[in-house]
Scaffold this motif. Sequence first.
Motif, PDB file in Angstrom:
ATOM      1  N   GLU A  17       0.769  -1.254   0.018  1.00 11.11           N
ATOM      2  CA  GLU A  17      -0.081   0.037   0.085  1.00 11.11           C
ATOM      3  C   GLU A  17       0.868   1.267   0.085  1.00 11.11           C
ATOM      4  OE1 GLU A  17      -2.340  -0.158   3.618  1.00 11.11           O
ATOM      5  OE2 GLU A  17      -0.586   0.452   4.687  1.00 11.11           O
ATOM      6  N   ALA A  97      -3.763   5.700   4.067  1.00 13.93           N
ATOM      7  CA  ALA A  97      -3.261   4.641   3.469  1.00 13.93           C
ATOM      8  C   ALA A  97      -4.308   4.465   2.245  1.00 13.93           C
ATOM      9  CB  ALA A  97      -3.364   3.396   4.312  1.00 13.93           C
ATOM     10  N   SER A  99      -4.685   1.545  -1.230  1.00  6.43           N
ATOM     11  CA  SER A  99      -4.080   0.146  -1.629  1.00  6.43           C
ATOM     12  C   SER A  99      -3.515   0.498  -2.942  1.00  6.43           C
ATOM     13  CB  SER A  99      -5.358  -0.841  -1.920  1.00  6.43           C
ATOM     14  OG  SER A  99      -6.071  -0.260  -2.693  1.00  6.43           O
TER      15      SER A  99
END
Length: 321
Positions: A17, A97, A99
């Motif tokens: 990520e 965060a 992905s």
Amino acid sequence: MGTALRTINSSEFQVSEFILLGFPGIHEFQHWFSLPMALLYIVALGANLLVLITIYREPNLHQPMYQFLGILAAVDIGLATTSVPKIVAILWFDAKAISLPGCFSQIYAIHSFMCMESGIFLCMAVDRYVAICYPLRYPAIVTQPFIIKATLSMLLRNGLLTIPVPVLAAQRQYCSRNEIDHCLCSNLGVISLACDNITVNRFYQLVLAWFVAGSDMILVFVSYASIVRSVLRLNSTEAVSKALSTCSSHLILILFYYTAIVIVSVTHLAGSKFPLIPVLLNVLHIVVPPSLNPMIYALRTQELRLGFRKVFGLSEYVSRK
């Protein structure tokens, strides 16, 4: 930061990520940007939805110029929605965060919508060029099939040409760092974290920018140069004023859009010395036009203002007064 990667050994680790840090150099103050960003998004969403509803409901706005404006409003909604909610989530909830598939999808969406906006500006410039330079032939040239073909060609051109950008980024190896000093998954910011060669990525980014935005910009300004030349030949001052008034709202938006692109490109060259400037301009270039476009058209176009009044039920009130 707990989610930041600490391993440098590329043979033992692969990034799963990315971490979007936000605005570089002002991380401790960046939450103050959350309110104006959220307000700009609400304005962009509300104003462009109002434009779409008004054009759909008012038969006198079912003209090529307003149909292209409706397409531009839909593109602006997509561009803002692709970017702003994630920025606000970073600033409000520290949701940094993202992905890898989510990041590459955002890269594709941002590039596609921005290229589409450039393409719609070109279609609008061609529409005004035909309307002013060839007024008698305008109904025969700018027909409903023409609008559909022009829109589909822009969708196919931008959709297909943008695919290699995230595909090439996804093929790189990310094995050490995963922190991006940006609010968005910028293609150049992402590939700068790669452990292998990114020459092809940088080259295609440059080719895409010049082939799409560059060619559109040249054709747009050639169209408006031809319009100005034709308008200046008119003997009627009233006709000149009407023609320039019709084009002025388009030209304001186009000048803002392409000027911002040039400024963002130039400031990227000085990004290592002033990293905040290109990031901030990049974000503003994504957020401000969707908020600005409907406002300029509302101020400059009487038919659209009347349509807004009818949507809100104000036309009857004004007529009674």
